[in-house]
Design a protein around this motif. Structure first.
Motif, short mmCIF file in Angstrom:
data_model
loop_
_atom_site.label_atom_id
_atom_site.label_comp_id
_atom_site.label_asym_id
_atom_site.label_seq_id
_atom_site.Cartn_x
_atom_site.Cartn_y
_atom_site.Cartn_z
N LYS A 1 4.67 -0.54 -14.66
CA LYS A 1 3.54 -0.65 -13.74
C LYS A 1 4.01 -1.42 -12.50
CE LYS A 1 -1.31 -2.11 -13.75
NZ LYS A 1 -2.36 -2.83 -14.52
N PRO A 2 4.85 -0.80 -11.66
CA PRO A 2 5.39 -1.52 -10.49
C PRO A 2 4.31 -1.87 -9.47
CG PRO A 2 5.99 0.81 -10.45
CD PRO A 2 5.37 0.56 -11.77
N GLN A 3 4.32 -3.12 -9.04
CA GLN A 3 3.36 -3.63 -8.06
C GLN A 3 4.03 -3.65 -6.68
OE1 GLN A 3 0.15 -4.73 -8.56
NE2 GLN A 3 0.12 -4.40 -10.78
N PHE A 4 3.30 -3.14 -5.68
CA PHE A 4 3.82 -3.14 -4.30
C PHE A 4 2.99 -4.05 -3.40
CE2 PHE A 4 4.93 0.98 -6.19
CZ PHE A 4 6.31 0.97 -6.02
N ASP A 5 1.66 -3.87 -3.42
CA ASP A 5 0.75 -4.66 -2.58
C ASP A 5 1.26 -4.74 -1.15
OD1 ASP A 5 -1.03 -5.22 -4.70
OD2 ASP A 5 0.24 -6.86 -5.38
N ALA A 6 1.63 -3.59 -0.61
CA ALA A 6 2.17 -3.52 0.75
C ALA A 6 1.09 -3.03 1.70
CB ALA A 6 3.37 -2.58 0.79
N THR A 7 0.97 -3.69 2.86
CA THR A 7 -0.04 -3.35 3.86
C THR A 7 0.65 -2.92 5.15
OG1 THR A 7 -1.57 -4.97 2.92
CG2 THR A 7 -2.05 -4.18 5.13
N PHE A 8 0.20 -1.79 5.71
CA PHE A 8 0.77 -1.25 6.94
C PHE A 8 -0.36 -1.00 7.93
CE2 PHE A 8 3.29 0.15 3.31
CZ PHE A 8 4.57 -0.25 3.66
N LEU A 9 -0.15 -1.42 9.18
CA LEU A 9 -1.08 -1.12 10.27
C LEU A 9 -0.48 0.01 11.09
CD1 LEU A 9 -2.35 -4.62 11.46
CD2 LEU A 9 -3.65 -2.86 10.28
N VAL A 10 -1.12 1.16 11.06
CA VAL A 10 -0.61 2.36 11.70
C VAL A 10 -1.37 2.60 12.99
CG1 VAL A 10 -0.19 4.82 11.40
CG2 VAL A 10 -0.09 3.29 9.43
N PRO A 11 -0.70 2.85 14.11
CA PRO A 11 -1.41 3.19 15.36
C PRO A 11 -2.21 4.48 15.18
CG PRO A 11 0.89 2.66 15.80
CD PRO A 11 0.76 2.77 14.32
N PHE A 12 -3.46 4.44 15.60
CA PHE A 12 -4.34 5.60 15.44
C PHE A 12 -5.30 5.63 16.63
CE2 PHE A 12 -8.43 7.32 13.89
CZ PHE A 12 -8.02 8.60 13.59
N ILE A 13 -5.08 6.56 17.54
CA ILE A 13 -5.92 6.68 18.73
C ILE A 13 -7.15 7.51 18.36
CG2 ILE A 13 -6.02 7.42 21.14
CD1 ILE A 13 -2.99 7.07 21.25
#
Length: 353
Positions: free
Chosen positions: A106-118
């Protein structure tokens, strides 16, 4: 509501929060001083609300890769990471990957990414409504060994058309074989099709606060004697020893009880489990009816006058409520309010006759 620049609604919410905290402090004070519970009543309030994530920018999309589950058979002793690809912009989609996670079922990542979105670009809006986010579970390569894709899945982004946040758990597949599941969250500041603030009607409880004299709480207890006099017996049956009862129209409460009982019966006929809140509501209404009846029977002229005043106030409130529901296009609620008003009116006629 302050983020939506609605100052009036924000001030009203602050005032409600302040009054609710004051009611809670009063209840805690009554319990601490062993005073009887205060009377309370319910009112319907119209509040404005809207779906918004204030921490996200107007032209940003937040992707959160939480974890994978049930991948022990394919992960084994390999370090894994997630590759993701957005469906926009057209021709040059935005890509990225998480950091490596240790070998685990059960690999945990908890990664957050802010992606540009017009948001104003029509192509980006079409991509959200019709296309999907691509996710790949990849095992890291080593010496003389390249990285290997263990499973893939697509997450539809169409819920963002009406919601500002959604959470998805999708199946990871290697061809037609299912190898596990992946959990992700996708957030926008506001939905793509933003309808602005919405008005909702909520049932709000208000507490009747009374200022007690300090001497009433600090009054010394009368001495206990082996042979009490006649005066001491009469003083023990004073009206102040009666508990407070939250009285309301018995007939109107009976209508509420019949409605809740019918809903409970429908659940039972369908073989469904009756919600606990529904059972508690039926029990509360039944207890209120019994308490009001006993309060009126045991009381004197003062109690009957109090009940008459309560009926008069409730009749006016129900008349306003039925008109309000008719204007809002809610015929079901308007019909119930009219029935309650007629029941209260019948009770008032008995007192007037």
């Amino acid at each position: 509501m302050s983020h939506a620049c609605d100052v009036r609604s924000a001030q009203m919410c602050d005032a409600l929060a302040t009054s609710s905290q004051a009611d809670l402090d009063y209840i805690v004070s009554c319990r601490r001083h062993k005073d009887p519970p205060p009377r309370f009543f319910y009112v319907e309030k119209e509040l404005k609300c809207m779906d918004i994530n204030p921490d996200i920018g107007e032209n940003e999309l937040e992707l959160v890769v939480v974890q994978c589950t049930g991948v022990a058979a394919v992960v084994k002793d390999n370090k894994v990471f997630i590759e993701w690809e957005m469906p926009f912009p057209h021709g040059d989609p935005i890509k990225g990957q998480t950091e490596e996670a240790r070998p685990s079922p059960k690999p945990q990542f908890d990664a957050t990414f802010l992606v540009p979105f017009i948001r104003k670009q029509k192509s980006n809006q079409r991509a959200i409504k019709s296309k999907s986010l691509k996710l790949n579970l990849v095992a890291k390569g080593g010496f003389m060994r390249s990285s290997k894709t263990l499973g893939t899945c697509n997450v539809k982004l169409s819920p963002l058309d009406a919601l500002c946040s959604f959470q998805a758990i999708e199946k990871l597949k290697d061809g037609r074989n299912e190898v596990g599941q992946i959990e992700v969250k996708v957030n926008l500041r506001t939905p793509i099709t933003s309808s602005g603030p919405k008005t909702v009607t909520v049932k709000w409880m208000a507490v009747e606060q009374k200022v007690l004299k300090p001497s009433a709480r600090a009054a010394p207890k009368p001495p206990v004697t082996s042979k009490p006099t006649v005066a001491s017996k009469s003083s023990s049956k004073s009206p102040s020893s009666k508990p407070h009862v939250n009285i309301s129209s018995i007939q109107a409460a009976m209508i509420d009880f019949k409605i809740v009982s019918a809903q409970i019966d429908n659940h039972k006929k369908r073989g469904q489990q009756v919600p606990r809140e529904m059972l508690l509501e039926a029990k509360r209404i039944k207890n209120q009816i019994d308490a009001t009846r006993s309060y009126i029977q045991e009381g004197g002229k003062k109690t009957h006058k109090e009940y008459y005043n309560c009926l008069s106030a409730q009749y006016k409130f129900l008349a306003q409520q039925s008109e309000k529901y008719e204007k809002e296009g809610k015929p079901g609620k308007a019909k119930v309010a009219r029935k309650k008003k007629e029941a209260v009116g019948a009770e008032l006629e008995k007192y007037n006759s």
